[in-house]
Design a protein around this motif. Structure first.
Motif, PDB file in Angstrom:
ATOM      1  N   GLU A 114      29.783  41.998  45.790  1.00  0.00           N
ATOM      2  CA  GLU A 114      31.230  42.184  45.601  1.00  0.00           C
ATOM      3  C   GLU A 114      32.017  40.877  45.645  1.00  0.00           C
ATOM      4  O   GLU A 114      33.098  40.777  45.088  1.00  0.00           O
ATOM      5  N   HIS A 115      31.452  39.832  46.320  1.00  0.00           N
ATOM      6  CA  HIS A 115      32.221  38.584  46.471  1.00  0.00           C
ATOM      7  C   HIS A 115      32.025  37.618  45.296  1.00  0.00           C
ATOM      8  O   HIS A 115      32.646  36.576  45.248  1.00  0.00           O
ATOM      9  N   LYS A 116      31.156  37.934  44.338  1.00  0.00           N
ATOM     10  CA  LYS A 116      30.897  37.011  43.214  1.00  0.00           C
ATOM     11  C   LYS A 116      32.072  37.030  42.234  1.00  0.00           C
ATOM     12  O   LYS A 116      32.670  38.083  42.005  1.00  0.00           O
ATOM     13  N   PRO A 117      32.367  35.870  41.619  1.00  0.00           N
ATOM     14  CA  PRO A 117      33.497  35.829  40.665  1.00  0.00           C
ATOM     15  C   PRO A 117      33.376  36.868  39.549  1.00  0.00           C
ATOM     16  O   PRO A 117      34.371  37.481  39.156  1.00  0.00           O
ATOM     17  N   ARG A 118      32.142  37.085  39.048  1.00  0.00           N
ATOM     18  CA  ARG A 118      31.975  38.035  37.940  1.00  0.00           C
ATOM     19  C   ARG A 118      32.356  39.455  38.336  1.00  0.00           C
ATOM     20  O   ARG A 118      32.625  40.298  37.492  1.00  0.00           O
ATOM     21  N   ALA A 119      32.337  39.729  39.650  1.00  0.00           N
ATOM     22  CA  ALA A 119      32.597  41.096  40.121  1.00  0.00           C
ATOM     23  C   ALA A 119      34.063  41.496  39.959  1.00  0.00           C
ATOM     24  O   ALA A 119      34.397  42.669  40.094  1.00  0.00           O
ATOM     25  N   GLN A 120      34.936  40.539  39.652  1.00  0.00           N
ATOM     26  CA  GLN A 120      36.376  40.888  39.545  1.00  0.00           C
ATOM     27  C   GLN A 120      36.643  41.884  38.419  1.00  0.00           C
ATOM     28  O   GLN A 120      37.636  42.591  38.436  1.00  0.00           O
ATOM     29  N   TYR A 121      35.744  41.935  37.425  1.00  0.00           N
ATOM     30  CA  TYR A 121      35.938  42.866  36.299  1.00  0.00           C
ATOM     31  C   TYR A 121      35.277  44.224  36.571  1.00  0.00           C
ATOM     32  O   TYR A 121      35.331  45.107  35.734  1.00  0.00           O
ATOM     33  N   CYS A 122      34.632  44.365  37.713  1.00  0.00           N
ATOM     34  CA  CYS A 122      33.807  45.545  37.963  1.00  0.00           C
ATOM     35  C   CYS A 122      34.566  46.643  38.703  1.00  0.00           C
ATOM     36  O   CYS A 122      35.391  46.365  39.567  1.00  0.00           O
ATOM     37  N   ALA A 123      34.222  47.891  38.369  1.00  0.00           N
ATOM     38  CA  ALA A 123      34.734  49.040  39.129  1.00  0.00           C
ATOM     39  C   ALA A 123      33.805  49.361  40.297  1.00  0.00           C
ATOM     40  O   ALA A 123      34.222  49.949  41.287  1.00  0.00           O
ATOM     41  N   THR A 124      32.529  49.008  40.158  1.00  0.00           N
ATOM     42  CA  THR A 124      31.583  49.155  41.275  1.00  0.00           C
ATOM     43  C   THR A 124      30.813  47.849  41.453  1.00  0.00           C
ATOM     44  O   THR A 124      30.591  47.108  40.496  1.00  0.00           O
ATOM     45  N   THR A 125      30.407  47.590  42.692  1.00  0.00           N
ATOM     46  CA  THR A 125      29.568  46.429  43.026  1.00  0.00           C
ATOM     47  C   THR A 125      28.578  46.889  44.097  1.00  0.00           C
ATOM     48  O   THR A 125      28.612  48.045  44.521  1.00  0.00           O
ATOM     49  N   VAL A 126      27.722  45.963  44.533  1.00  0.00           N
ATOM     50  CA  VAL A 126      26.745  46.295  45.579  1.00  0.00           C
ATOM     51  C   VAL A 126      27.056  45.453  46.806  1.00  0.00           C
ATOM     52  O   VAL A 126      27.309  44.250  46.704  1.00  0.00           O
ATOM     53  N   SER A 127      27.045  46.100  47.987  1.00  0.00           N
ATOM     54  CA  SER A 127      27.521  45.404  49.189  1.00  0.00           C
ATOM     55  C   SER A 127      26.534  44.378  49.710  1.00  0.00           C
ATOM     56  O   SER A 127      26.911  43.337  50.190  1.00  0.00           O
ATOM     57  N   SER A 128      25.234  44.666  49.655  1.00  0.00           N
ATOM     58  CA  SER A 128      24.284  43.735  50.260  1.00  0.00           C
ATOM     59  C   SER A 128      22.938  43.866  49.589  1.00  0.00           C
ATOM     60  O   SER A 128      22.468  44.966  49.328  1.00  0.00           O
TER      61      SER A 128
END
Length: 441
Positions: A187-201
């Protein structure tokens, strides 16, 4: 039509172990807080059963019949509700939609029963970590289908692939539609800003790793593999073990192996595994909280296992590894598949042996017999996707890219030392491994 989040039913795929219950509860609270901030109501359900997606669809349909979407989440999926809102608006909710982050096989693989062997990349299935969604009209169709034609497969090996096959139904149903905003970046990666879902760990760590002298390691081998498989174990991962014994049908002092008095069997090894369980509780070995049982062709990172075990309470009944299912549609059971490594808390071994459960023959499949015993005791088997019953090439590259794997299994057509060095040697939990995997994609 505007898609309000009141119209999304969230289903968190959780497990009964206390660590996983807490993880799922944290996600549920986060979703509720976001929904409140957006002044919306959210329906969220936690399911602890492995195969709910087929057999509990009717329940889900009743929960969700007034909504537009059912969205399935893993406990480590993170959701940005406002972005998910925007994504779902793009799809006509009255149509049958199956949405997710697509995975595909590079080559036909045993874990998918060699499906699509002519062109394995042609069939896409969802990466559960990114979340996946069904429109309610598709859920409605599937509910009718399940009543007429229950799931046929005896074995449940890779649920995400089996779900996609069942929905597609040889072309009668929809294929997976890839949604770029459903992501598996941290979730903390720059590319994740466009995402509706990410992975926590990529790799859960809950405190100090369990000490290596608190894990007893049992390696199952036999005379014919003493000269080729055992040297690989010694050259790769065994040097990180404090307490390790090799169990064979032949006592070889040069290794050394211990003959448990159980003749070798070509398959199954149930007699040998139960002898190991009894030895673990005996005065012959030092007392530890954890037991790891592996095959002689298992490749495993003990430091990563020690870190993972920091999340589990050894005073609970813990049976951990890669979970498969047998006959789940007909009241069957789940089991930890042996090749990826089976981890037991001492308390779980005590209860198993006290129950009087035993092998119906020496060559019965040990992992499945243990699954039957645990099911009878109502002890849950806990799944970790970081254990693998097969080789790295048997899994989708994109799936492994967001993992820090703990184990792989089999030496077939690979150089096991090279596989260990590439996938399991680096103990710095994430960066190096994920970087090298992503570069290959």
């Amino acid at each position: 039509t505007d898609c309000l989040l009141i119209e999304v039913v969230f289903v968190i795929q959780s497990q009964r172990n206390s660590f996983h219950v807490q993880q799922a509860e944290n996600l549920r609270k986060d979703l509720l807080l976001q929904a409140q901030a957006l002044q919306e109501v959210s329906n969220i359900y936690l399911f602890h059963t492995f195969i709910f997606v087929f057999h509990d669809l009717l329940t889900l349909y009743l929960f969700g019949k007034n909504s537009s979407w059912i969205m399935f989440l893993e406990e480590d999926t993170r959701v940005k509700l406002h972005k998910l809102h925007e994504v779902l608006k793009k799809f006509d909710r009255r149509k049958e939609w199956f949405l997710g982050k697509p995975l595909h096989d590079e080559e036909s693989t045993i874990i998918h029963h060699y499906a699509f062997s002519e062109n394995p990349a042609a069939f896409e299935y969802p990466d559960f970590s990114a979340g996946w969604a069904l429109s309610i009209s598709l859920v409605n169709s599937l509910t009718s289908k399940i009543e007429e034609e229950p799931l046929k497969s005896d074995f449940t090996i890779d649920l995400k692939h089996e779900v996609a096959l069942y929905i597609w139904e040889d072309g009668k149903g929809p294929r997976l539609t890839g949604v770029p905003e459903l992501c598996t970046f941290p979730e903390h990666k720059p590319r994740a800003q466009y995402c509706a879902t990410t992975v926590s760990s990529h790799s859960p760590v809950c405190g100090q790793p369990v000490k290596s002298d608190n894990i007893f390691v049992a390696v199952k081998t036999c005379k014919k593999f003493h000269s080729d498989r055992v040297p690989v174990v010694k050259k790769t991962w065994a040097k990180r073990a404090s307490l390790l014994e090799y169990y064979s049908d032949y006592a070889d002092p040069s290794i050394p192996t211990i003959d448990l008095g159980v003749p070798n069997t070509e398959r199954g090894h149930c007699g040998k595994t139960f002898a190991i369980l009894r030895r673990f509780l005996s005065s012959h070995v030092l007392k530890t909280d954890w037991l790891l049982i592996v095959d002689d062709d298992t490749l495993i990172s003990l430091p990563r296992l020690q870190a993972l075990l920091s999340c589990y309470d050894s005073s609970e009944l813990v049976c951990l590894g890669e979970r498969y299912g047998y006959g789940l549609g007909q009241g069957g059971y789940s089991y930890i598949t042996g090749g990826g490594g089976m981890v037991f808390s001492r308390e779980a071994v005590v209860q198993l042996l006290a129950s009087g459960c035993k092998c119906y023959s020496n060559d019965a499949p040990d992992d499945m017999v243990l699954g039957m015993c645990l099911n009878a005791l109502r002890v849950p088997v806990t799944h970790s996707p970081l254990f693998h019953q097969a080789r790295p090439e048997d899994y989708a590259k994109e799936f492994l890219a967001h993992q820090t794997p703990i184990s792989f299994h089999k030496h077939w057509n690979i150089d096991p030392v090279a596989v260990f060095n590439k996938w399991l040697l680096n103990d710095k939990h994430t960066e190096g491994l994920q970087k090298s995997t992503k570069e290959e994609l």
